[in-house]
Design an enzyme around this catalytic site. Structure first.
Site, PDB file in Angstrom:
ATOM      1  N   CYS A 128      25.044 -20.728 -15.606  1.00 64.29           N
ATOM      2  CA  CYS A 128      24.765 -20.013 -16.857  1.00 64.29           C
ATOM      3  C   CYS A 128      26.041 -19.652 -17.609  1.00 64.29           C
ATOM      4  O   CYS A 128      26.465 -18.503 -17.640  1.00 64.29           O
ATOM      5  CB  CYS A 128      23.927 -18.765 -16.650  1.00 64.29           C
ATOM      6  SG  CYS A 128      23.159 -18.296 -18.206  1.00 64.29           S
TER       7      CYS A 128
ATOM      8  N   CYS B  77      20.254 -21.703 -22.294  1.00 59.07           N
ATOM      9  CA  CYS B  77      21.066 -20.523 -22.094  1.00 59.07           C
ATOM     10  C   CYS B  77      20.703 -19.503 -23.170  1.00 59.07           C
ATOM     11  O   CYS B  77      21.081 -19.657 -24.328  1.00 59.07           O
ATOM     12  CB  CYS B  77      22.547 -20.910 -22.179  1.00 59.07           C
ATOM     13  SG  CYS B  77      23.614 -19.606 -21.625  1.00 59.07           S
TER      14      CYS B  77
HETATM   15  P1  FAD Z   1      20.157 -20.611  -6.051  1.00 54.26           P
HETATM   16  O1  FAD Z   1      18.974 -20.084  -6.772  1.00 54.26           O
HETATM   17  O2  FAD Z   1      21.396 -19.811  -6.095  1.00 54.26           O
HETATM   18  O3  FAD Z   1      19.702 -20.845  -4.539  1.00 54.26           O
HETATM   19  C1  FAD Z   1      20.532 -21.351  -3.534  1.00 54.26           C
HETATM   20  C2  FAD Z   1      19.887 -21.044  -2.187  1.00 54.26           C
HETATM   21  O4  FAD Z   1      20.596 -21.729  -1.157  1.00 54.26           O
HETATM   22  C3  FAD Z   1      19.922 -19.567  -1.824  1.00 54.26           C
HETATM   23  O5  FAD Z   1      18.618 -19.124  -1.484  1.00 54.26           O
HETATM   24  C4  FAD Z   1      20.874 -19.492  -0.630  1.00 54.26           C
HETATM   25  O6  FAD Z   1      20.499 -18.486   0.304  1.00 54.26           O
HETATM   26  C5  FAD Z   1      20.735 -20.867  -0.047  1.00 54.26           C
HETATM   27  N1  FAD Z   1      21.898 -21.303   0.724  1.00 54.26           N
HETATM   28  C6  FAD Z   1      23.194 -21.271   0.375  1.00 54.26           C
HETATM   29  N2  FAD Z   1      23.970 -21.802   1.334  1.00 54.26           N
HETATM   30  C7  FAD Z   1      23.127 -22.168   2.338  1.00 54.26           C
HETATM   31  C8  FAD Z   1      23.322 -22.796   3.590  1.00 54.26           C
HETATM   32  N3  FAD Z   1      24.531 -23.164   4.030  1.00 54.26           N
HETATM   33  N4  FAD Z   1      22.225 -23.047   4.333  1.00 54.26           N
HETATM   34  C9  FAD Z   1      20.979 -22.734   3.921  1.00 54.26           C
HETATM   35  N5  FAD Z   1      20.756 -22.138   2.738  1.00 54.26           N
HETATM   36  C10 FAD Z   1      21.813 -21.851   1.959  1.00 54.26           C
HETATM   37  N6  FAD Z   1      19.651 -19.562 -15.581  1.00 54.26           N
HETATM   38  C11 FAD Z   1      18.824 -19.675 -16.650  1.00 54.26           C
HETATM   39  O7  FAD Z   1      18.046 -20.632 -16.730  1.00 54.26           O
HETATM   40  N7  FAD Z   1      18.815 -18.755 -17.647  1.00 54.26           N
HETATM   41  C12 FAD Z   1      19.599 -17.656 -17.598  1.00 54.26           C
HETATM   42  O8  FAD Z   1      19.553 -16.826 -18.509  1.00 54.26           O
HETATM   43  C13 FAD Z   1      20.465 -17.482 -16.482  1.00 54.26           C
HETATM   44  N8  FAD Z   1      21.264 -16.410 -16.392  1.00 54.26           N
HETATM   45  C14 FAD Z   1      22.009 -16.210 -15.265  1.00 54.26           C
HETATM   46  C15 FAD Z   1      22.757 -15.039 -15.167  1.00 54.26           C
HETATM   47  C16 FAD Z   1      23.481 -14.773 -14.021  1.00 54.26           C
HETATM   48  C17 FAD Z   1      24.277 -13.496 -13.938  1.00 54.26           C
HETATM   49  C18 FAD Z   1      23.475 -15.705 -12.944  1.00 54.26           C
HETATM   50  C19 FAD Z   1      24.234 -15.410 -11.681  1.00 54.26           C
HETATM   51  C20 FAD Z   1      22.756 -16.877 -13.059  1.00 54.26           C
HETATM   52  C21 FAD Z   1      22.025 -17.149 -14.218  1.00 54.26           C
HETATM   53  N9  FAD Z   1      21.275 -18.319 -14.367  1.00 54.26           N
HETATM   54  C22 FAD Z   1      20.465 -18.488 -15.476  1.00 54.26           C
HETATM   55  C23 FAD Z   1      21.466 -19.460 -13.435  1.00 54.26           C
HETATM   56  C24 FAD Z   1      20.372 -19.614 -12.378  1.00 54.26           C
HETATM   57  O9  FAD Z   1      20.168 -18.417 -11.687  1.00 54.26           O
HETATM   58  C25 FAD Z   1      20.769 -20.728 -11.426  1.00 54.26           C
HETATM   59  O10 FAD Z   1      21.122 -21.875 -12.149  1.00 54.26           O
HETATM   60  C26 FAD Z   1      19.651 -21.078 -10.442  1.00 54.26           C
HETATM   61  O11 FAD Z   1      19.370 -19.981  -9.620  1.00 54.26           O
HETATM   62  C27 FAD Z   1      20.008 -22.314  -9.626  1.00 54.26           C
HETATM   63  O12 FAD Z   1      19.095 -22.527  -8.597  1.00 54.26           O
HETATM   64  P2  FAD Z   1      19.569 -23.157  -7.205  1.00 54.26           P
HETATM   65  O13 FAD Z   1      18.342 -23.214  -6.366  1.00 54.26           O
HETATM   66  O14 FAD Z   1      20.372 -24.359  -7.437  1.00 54.26           O
HETATM   67  O15 FAD Z   1      20.546 -22.057  -6.586  1.00 54.26           O
END
Ligand code: FAD
Length: 410
Positions: A161, A340
């Protein structure tokens, strides 16, 4: 060794959405989700926690409540990948075998990447909306500050983000303006990027707010050190004439940490450029292993790393995983959509929506919602529509308004 049709590494936004979508498309598939976390977070809500709009609890659910009923949750850490033997290694020394692997581990926030930062976070006026436990501290600092200097920083790309560092700043400025103290607070934005936002169409509306809030904007400026006790932040600023080191005293410092691929991915054979999982940008299939896919923040694709991107990626990966299990060609494609919502003031948002190459991808007709302008409708979507859409739609595999594109048959 346990064996599953599909192993999903990571049960965050991407892992859960993919599992749900996959099980809807192909009931009976044996799916394992590997994640040690007890909680699942709606991270996009943290910007609003930092502005006192949401409580932290509104952004959190137990992990068990979001795992699809038909999936197996393995509460372990992924410690290695062995794609040549179709195995994932776990923290307890065991391993699981798969027919298809989906990597959805998110990214690593490198709090130690800035000298002195880790030990002063959460005190001395140093905060970050990038952590569940710190976003409420942002709101506390904003409410308490009456005068002085507030600094907001953004690390090098890619980050998740990319708008979030400035969102925190605008909402803070809005609060100070409402309270009538903005005139006594000097605000500065230090970003490593060469411009305010990566897609030019949204920059004029944002610059308008930079002027309105009287923010000193410093591009190509990198936070390298924080001295919490003395309340001094050190920046490295690059220009045509070279690099200068600048020390700034602060009363409040909102930091966004440098971000990398998780170590377990960076150190694996699945890694490509920069350590991210090397996938085809359209099919999200690994460039060397046909039975491996990646999506979400961990994927080595050039889209905006957002939950909005995951919403479009999950059905594509699910469909392509089903095709792979059936030994058919993968033909669902992702166009690079990401979004975003830039919270420029409480009640208004500049809603950036774009695909690969910065191509604008508005979800609504311009007369209804022009994303290049601040609108109340976009704020309404962010505050009232997106959270239920996430918990009840995306995480449960309901694909409202999401139709994956398809390649022409080859
Ligand atoms: P995540 O949701 O972070 O999940 C990763 C998972 O992997 C976690 O559950 C973790 O426990 C697990 N994991 C990590 N390492 C290991 C390991 N070695 N073994 C097993 N499990 C593991 N997105 C939007 O669309 N709009 C927004 O307005 C927006 N604003 C944001 C604001 C902030 C402050 C932040 C921090 C993020 C924002 N985002 C936004 C981005 C969005 O949250 C992420 O892009 C999204 O969560 C990505 O999903 P993901 O599953 O790839 O990662």
């Amino acid at each position: 060794t346990r064996r599953f049709d599909v192993v999903i590494a990571g049960g965050g936004a991407a892992g859960i959405s993919t599992a749900a979508s996959l099980l809807k498309r192909r009931p009976g598939t044996t799916v394992a989700i590997i994640d040690p976390a007890n909680e699942h977070y709606y991270q996009p809500g943290w910007t609003l926690v930092g502005a006192g709009v949401f409580t932290p609890e509104q952004t959190r659910r137990t992990e068990v409540s979001v795992i699809p009923k038909a999936a197996n949750w393995i509460r372990e850490t992924v410690t290695g990948f062995d794609p040549d033997h179709r195995q994932v290694l776990l923290g307890d020394g065991s391993s699981v075998e798969y027919s298809v692997l989906v990597v959805a581990l998110g990214l690593k926030l490198d709090w130690n990447g800035i000298e002195g930062l880790a030990e002063t976070l959460g005190k001395n006026g140093v905060t970050s909306n990038y952590r569940y436990d710190l976003a409420p501290y942002t709101w506390k600092l904003v409410q308490e500050l009456r005068q002085g200097t507030a600094l907001f920083t953004q690390p090098p790309m890619p980050i998740k983000c990319a708008g979030a560092p400035q969102k925190a700043m605008y909402l803070s400025c809005d609060e100070w303006t409402r309270r009538g103290v903005k005139g006594a607070i000097e605000v500065e934005f230090d970003t490593c990027t060469p411009g305010l936002f990566g897609v030019a169409d949204y920059v004029p509306a944002l610059m308008e707010y930079i002027r309105r809030y009287n923010i000193a904007l410093h591009t190509k400026s990198r936070l390298v050190k924080v001295d919490g006790a003395k309340r001094i932040a050190t920046f490295e600023r690059t220009s045509d004439t070279g690099t200068t080191i600048i020390e700034r005293a602060f009363d409040m410092l909102h930091v966004v940490p440098p971000q990398t691929a998780p170590d377990v991915v960076r150190e694996s054979v699945l890694a490509g450029d920069g350590g991210w999982v090397s996938v085809d940008p359209a099919t999200l299939r690994h460039t060397r292993y046909d039975d491996v896919f990646a999506l979400g923040d961990v994927a080595g694709t050039s889209n905006a790393k957002t939950a909005a991107a995951v919403r479009k990626q999950a059905p594509v990966v699910a469909e392509n995983v089903v095709a792979t299990l059936g030994a058919r060609a993968v033909n669902a494609i992702y166009d690079g959509y990401g979004a975003c919502p830039l919270t420029v003031e409480k009640g208004r948002i500049v809603l950036a929506e774009f695909a690969y190459g910065g191509k604008l991808m508005p979800s609504f007709p311009k007369w209804l919602l022009d994303g290049t302008k601040p609108t109340r409708l976009a704020w309404f979507l962010k505050e009232k529509v997106m959270p239920p859409l996430y918990w009840l739609g995306m995480l449960r595999g309901h694909e409202l308004m999401v139709k994956p594109g398809h390649k022409k048959a080859d």
